[in-house]
Design an enzyme around this catalytic site. Structure first.
Site, PDB file in Angstrom:
ATOM      1  N   ASP A 102       0.851  -1.204  -0.085  1.00 45.03           N
ATOM      2  CA  ASP A 102      -0.118   0.065   0.019  1.00 45.03           C
ATOM      3  C   ASP A 102       0.873   1.293   0.023  1.00 45.03           C
ATOM      4  O   ASP A 102       0.216   2.269   0.269  1.00 45.03           O
ATOM      5  CB  ASP A 102      -0.905  -0.134   1.260  1.00 45.03           C
ATOM      6  CG  ASP A 102      -0.251  -0.238   2.388  1.00 45.03           C
ATOM      7  OD1 ASP A 102       0.968  -0.173   2.782  1.00 45.03           O
ATOM      8  OD2 ASP A 102      -0.805   0.003   3.771  1.00 45.03           O
ATOM      9  N   HIS A 106      25.750   6.459 -17.857  1.00 48.59           N
ATOM     10  CA  HIS A 106      24.348   6.749 -16.780  1.00 48.59           C
ATOM     11  C   HIS A 106      24.549   5.907 -15.648  1.00 48.59           C
ATOM     12  O   HIS A 106      23.520   5.201 -15.453  1.00 48.59           O
ATOM     13  CB  HIS A 106      23.078   6.369 -17.670  1.00 48.59           C
ATOM     14  CG  HIS A 106      22.723   7.298 -18.708  1.00 48.59           C
ATOM     15  ND1 HIS A 106      21.864   6.901 -19.665  1.00 48.59           N
ATOM     16  CD2 HIS A 106      23.283   8.785 -18.899  1.00 48.59           C
ATOM     17  CE1 HIS A 106      21.747   8.235 -20.646  1.00 48.59           C
ATOM     18  NE2 HIS A 106      22.595   9.185 -19.908  1.00 48.59           N
ATOM     19  N   ASP A 160      27.252  13.779 -11.450  1.00 48.59           N
ATOM     20  CA  ASP A 160      26.364  14.236 -12.088  1.00 48.59           C
ATOM     21  C   ASP A 160      24.680  14.268 -11.547  1.00 48.59           C
ATOM     22  O   ASP A 160      24.123  13.465 -11.178  1.00 48.59           O
ATOM     23  CB  ASP A 160      26.046  13.749 -13.240  1.00 48.59           C
ATOM     24  CG  ASP A 160      25.048  14.176 -14.410  1.00 48.59           C
ATOM     25  OD1 ASP A 160      24.354  15.183 -13.956  1.00 48.59           O
ATOM     26  OD2 ASP A 160      25.144  13.967 -15.730  1.00 48.59           O
ATOM     27  N   ASP A 162      20.945  20.618 -13.213  1.00 52.70           N
ATOM     28  CA  ASP A 162      21.793  19.487 -13.859  1.00 52.70           C
ATOM     29  C   ASP A 162      23.047  19.775 -13.777  1.00 52.70           C
ATOM     30  O   ASP A 162      23.656  20.588 -14.799  1.00 52.70           O
ATOM     31  CB  ASP A 162      21.066  19.317 -15.074  1.00 52.70           C
ATOM     32  CG  ASP A 162      21.849  18.123 -16.005  1.00 52.70           C
ATOM     33  OD1 ASP A 162      22.533  17.298 -15.096  1.00 52.70           O
ATOM     34  OD2 ASP A 162      21.322  17.497 -16.761  1.00 52.70           O
ATOM     35  N   HIS A 176      28.698  11.866 -26.532  1.00 54.41           N
ATOM     36  CA  HIS A 176      27.264  12.310 -26.320  1.00 54.41           C
ATOM     37  C   HIS A 176      27.093  13.741 -26.847  1.00 54.41           C
ATOM     38  O   HIS A 176      28.177  14.384 -27.498  1.00 54.41           O
ATOM     39  CB  HIS A 176      26.999  11.941 -24.962  1.00 54.41           C
ATOM     40  CG  HIS A 176      27.715  12.831 -23.907  1.00 54.41           C
ATOM     41  ND1 HIS A 176      27.722  14.461 -23.674  1.00 54.41           N
ATOM     42  CD2 HIS A 176      28.774  12.446 -23.147  1.00 54.41           C
ATOM     43  CE1 HIS A 176      28.673  14.708 -22.952  1.00 54.41           C
ATOM     44  NE2 HIS A 176      29.494  13.613 -22.494  1.00 54.41           N
ATOM     45  N   HIS A 188      21.359  20.035 -23.886  1.00 54.89           N
ATOM     46  CA  HIS A 188      19.911  19.676 -23.918  1.00 54.89           C
ATOM     47  C   HIS A 188      19.241  20.780 -23.111  1.00 54.89           C
ATOM     48  O   HIS A 188      19.630  21.621 -22.571  1.00 54.89           O
ATOM     49  CB  HIS A 188      19.518  18.500 -23.249  1.00 54.89           C
ATOM     50  CG  HIS A 188      19.992  18.264 -21.835  1.00 54.89           C
ATOM     51  ND1 HIS A 188      19.137  18.531 -20.975  1.00 54.89           N
ATOM     52  CD2 HIS A 188      21.063  17.439 -21.446  1.00 54.89           C
ATOM     53  CE1 HIS A 188      19.654  18.171 -19.646  1.00 54.89           C
ATOM     54  NE2 HIS A 188      20.991  17.471 -19.934  1.00 54.89           N
ATOM     55  N   HIS A 191      15.622  16.609 -19.267  1.00 50.76           N
ATOM     56  CA  HIS A 191      15.642  16.644 -20.742  1.00 50.76           C
ATOM     57  C   HIS A 191      14.210  17.505 -21.034  1.00 50.76           C
ATOM     58  O   HIS A 191      13.332  16.636 -21.356  1.00 50.76           O
ATOM     59  CB  HIS A 191      15.959  15.362 -21.237  1.00 50.76           C
ATOM     60  CG  HIS A 191      17.078  14.907 -21.034  1.00 50.76           C
ATOM     61  ND1 HIS A 191      17.466  13.337 -20.919  1.00 50.76           N
ATOM     62  CD2 HIS A 191      18.439  15.427 -20.480  1.00 50.76           C
ATOM     63  CE1 HIS A 191      18.659  13.257 -20.564  1.00 50.76           C
ATOM     64  NE2 HIS A 191      19.029  14.377 -20.228  1.00 50.76           N
ATOM     65  N   GLU A 222      27.867  20.510 -21.311  1.00 52.60           N
ATOM     66  CA  GLU A 222      28.308  19.491 -20.781  1.00 52.60           C
ATOM     67  C   GLU A 222      29.104  18.480 -21.569  1.00 52.60           C
ATOM     68  O   GLU A 222      28.987  17.366 -21.592  1.00 52.60           O
ATOM     69  CB  GLU A 222      27.136  18.589 -20.105  1.00 52.60           C
ATOM     70  CG  GLU A 222      25.944  18.206 -21.092  1.00 52.60           C
ATOM     71  CD  GLU A 222      25.007  17.344 -20.350  1.00 52.60           C
ATOM     72  OE1 GLU A 222      25.475  16.389 -19.940  1.00 52.60           O
ATOM     73  OE2 GLU A 222      23.715  17.603 -20.492  1.00 52.60           O
ATOM     74  N   TYR A 260      35.812  10.527 -21.753  1.00 52.67           N
ATOM     75  CA  TYR A 260      35.719   9.167 -21.385  1.00 52.67           C
ATOM     76  C   TYR A 260      36.694   7.996 -21.717  1.00 52.67           C
ATOM     77  O   TYR A 260      36.499   7.856 -23.013  1.00 52.67           O
ATOM     78  CB  TYR A 260      34.331   8.471 -21.448  1.00 52.67           C
ATOM     79  CG  TYR A 260      33.273   9.688 -20.981  1.00 52.67           C
ATOM     80  CD1 TYR A 260      33.017   9.850 -19.681  1.00 52.67           C
ATOM     81  CD2 TYR A 260      32.817  10.372 -22.074  1.00 52.67           C
ATOM     82  CE1 TYR A 260      32.088  10.921 -19.425  1.00 52.67           C
ATOM     83  CE2 TYR A 260      32.015  11.446 -21.802  1.00 52.67           C
ATOM     84  CZ  TYR A 260      31.430  11.676 -20.261  1.00 52.67           C
ATOM     85  OH  TYR A 260      30.576  12.773 -20.346  1.00 52.67           O
ATOM     86  N   ARG A 282      33.387  14.966 -16.924  1.00 59.29           N
ATOM     87  CA  ARG A 282      32.285  15.748 -17.576  1.00 59.29           C
ATOM     88  C   ARG A 282      32.373  17.053 -16.631  1.00 59.29           C
ATOM     89  O   ARG A 282      32.350  17.033 -15.481  1.00 59.29           O
ATOM     90  CB  ARG A 282      31.053  15.019 -17.443  1.00 59.29           C
ATOM     91  CG  ARG A 282      29.909  15.759 -18.310  1.00 59.29           C
ATOM     92  CD  ARG A 282      28.619  14.953 -18.852  1.00 59.29           C
ATOM     93  NE  ARG A 282      27.883  14.364 -17.768  1.00 59.29           N
ATOM     94  CZ  ARG A 282      27.776  12.956 -17.578  1.00 59.29           C
ATOM     95  NH1 ARG A 282      28.807  12.243 -18.127  1.00 59.29           N
ATOM     96  NH2 ARG A 282      27.378  12.583 -16.577  1.00 59.29           N
ATOM     97  N   GLU A 298      29.344  20.240 -16.276  1.00 60.34           N
ATOM     98  CA  GLU A 298      28.080  20.574 -16.810  1.00 60.34           C
ATOM     99  C   GLU A 298      27.612  21.755 -15.969  1.00 60.34           C
ATOM    100  O   GLU A 298      27.590  21.598 -14.773  1.00 60.34           O
ATOM    101  CB  GLU A 298      27.332  19.222 -16.513  1.00 60.34           C
ATOM    102  CG  GLU A 298      25.766  19.728 -17.038  1.00 60.34           C
ATOM    103  CD  GLU A 298      24.919  18.338 -17.063  1.00 60.34           C
ATOM    104  OE1 GLU A 298      25.000  17.595 -16.375  1.00 60.34           O
ATOM    105  OE2 GLU A 298      23.779  18.522 -17.673  1.00 60.34           O
TER     106      GLU A 298
END
Ligand code: GLY
Ligand code: MN
Ligand code: MN
Length: 440
Positions: free
Chosen positions: A41, A248, A265, A276, A355, A359, A366, A389, A393, A410, A412
């Protein structure tokens, strides 16, 4: 009407105006998000739907906004809310509910009704409207309700009513509106960015070799909650050593070692608005030579991206800036060979940078908003908020000197486009090598 909520009424008026221009009026129906069961619940922490909240400021589940655009201008419009009724028993257990009367008053609606009445009145609302504007394909349950409503109206046409001829995904018009932030939104985003900047500083200050990644995550969460943020804007990525090369990464459970970098991040959500931020710093407080070389390169590319951001440029332009600076840096560091044009053309740099450079940012991390229209890049305009950003890597590979293996970096920031250029909303979060090392 509560003064704080006039901004939502203005947004509804703008949507109604666009409906009038599009199809000489119609009905917009936007539901909020459902509560979702977690186990037995217990439910997941509730988060309203961004489109619904953008139009209402109303935070409760089980609510739908209905906007009727008359053909005679704003005076013929109706702003209607359906929401939960007051319920003394449920409020004792689960907390306050506005109920229709208070909600109408406080959130600036012309009418408000119990949500239980929605199904009974939907066909009336949709009768004699040239168009219906609603999210399509967002949830099966809502799609069925929309289809049912259209059928109900069509079944009445012998009584003389007209059924909507057009059904439009209302998110198109709302995406365009949400892309350019108003003053109310910018103030909330600045607050979200300030809290997240402080949270990153807290994590930088308190991280030590031997701790686990989740301990740094706890430092972030502590500042988010202490400063009044309601949630994380997305699951925090706290990635040390080789984990920084997993874009990620979510496990956040590795023990951090002396000599590791830590990539964080993370950003909070404040009153519905995301921040972000990514920062990368040495767990022991001091960059090694190769870490520093790569860090300075990523920082150089990030600063070059920021420099490019001003009204009138293509959204995609700063991504190109990042690729050029990084590709040249990889050649200089011996990670890529050949000429800059050659490396850009062959895409060899993508081994280390795969990447996009950013964004849109807003209620969703996003965020809503197109990136291309008819194939052409959207141009930046004052009020748009975006992330910057770039990263690098470097996974272990035969063609990579071992000194660089497992370095993942990175940086950002969150940036508001202004008439004069841009404002970095996360400038308070340190990012030079000197500033980071000085924190410790
Ligand atoms: N945190 C997700 C992103 O940076 O896009
Ligand atoms: Mn991020
Ligand atoms: Mn981002």
């Amino acid at each position: 009407m509560n003064h704080a909520h006039h901004v939502y009424r203005e947004r509804r008026a703008a949507l109604l105006q666009s409906m009038r221009q599009h199809a000489n009026g119609g009905l917009a129906l936007v539901p909020t998000a459902p509560e979702v069961a977690r186990n037995r619940d217990s439910t997941y922490p509730y988060r309203f739907d961004s489109y619904f909240y953008y139009l209402t400021g109303f935070p409760e589940p089980e609510a739908v906004v209905a906007l009727v655009a008359g053909s005679d201008g704003p005076a013929s419009d109706r702003h209607v809310l359906f929401c939960r009724e007051k319920n003394e028993e449920r409020e004792i257990w689960d907390g306050f509910r506005y109920g229709p009367d208070a909600a109408r008053e406080i959130f600036g609606f012309d009418e408000a009704h119990p949500i239980g009445e929605l199904d009974r009145v939907l066909a009336d609302l949709a009768s004699d409207r040239p168009a219906l504007y609603t999210p399509l394909g967002m949830s099966d349950q809502w799609d069925r309700k929309v289809a049912q409503t259209l059928n109900d109206v069509r079944n009445r046409v012998r009584t003389g009513v007209t059924a909507p001829e057009t059904v439009v995904d209302v998110r198109g018009a709302l995406d365009s509106m949400r892309l350019v932030k108003d003053a109310h939104e910018i103030a909330l985003m600045k607050k979200a960015c300030a809290i997240s900047s402080e949270a990153h500083v807290q994590a930088m200050r308190n991280t030590r070799p031997g701790q686990f990644e989740y301990q740094a995550e706890a430092e972030l969460a502590y500042v988010f909650l202490r400063e009044g943020a309601q949630a994380v804007a997305y699951p925090s990525i706290v990635a040390s050593g080789p984990n920084a090369c997993v874009l990620h990464y979510r496990d956040n459970n590795r023990r951090m070692m002396d000599g590791d970098l830590l990539l964080i991040d993370a950003g909070c959500e404040y009153q519905g608005y995301a921040s972000d931020i990514t920062r990368t710093f040495p767990v022991n407080g001091k960059f090694t030579g190769p870490q520093r070389d790569v860090y300075e390169l990523v920082l150089q590319s990030q600063l070059a991206c920021l420099d490019a951001i001003k009204p009138g440029i293509d959204f995609h332009e700063y991504h190109g800036v990042a690729e050029r600076v990084l590709a040249q840096g990889y050649i200089d560091l011996g990670l890529c060979s050949g000429t800059l044009d050659g490396v850009l053309e062959s895409g060899a740099y993508k081994q280390f940078y795969m990447h996009r450079a950013g964004h849109w940012l807003g209620m969703d991390v996003h965020d809503a908003g197109q990136y291309r229209v008819n194939g052409a890049s959207v141009k930046l305009a004052p009020g748009m908020v975006l992330t910057v950003e770039p990263g690098t890597y470097i996974r272990p590979a035969d063609n990579v000197p071992e000194a660089f293996w497992n370095i993942g970096i990175r940086i950002e920031d969150d940036v508001l486009v202004t008439a004069a250029g841009h404002e970095n909303l996360t400038a308070a979060c340190p990012k030079t090598v000197a500033a980071i090392e000085a924190l410790r």
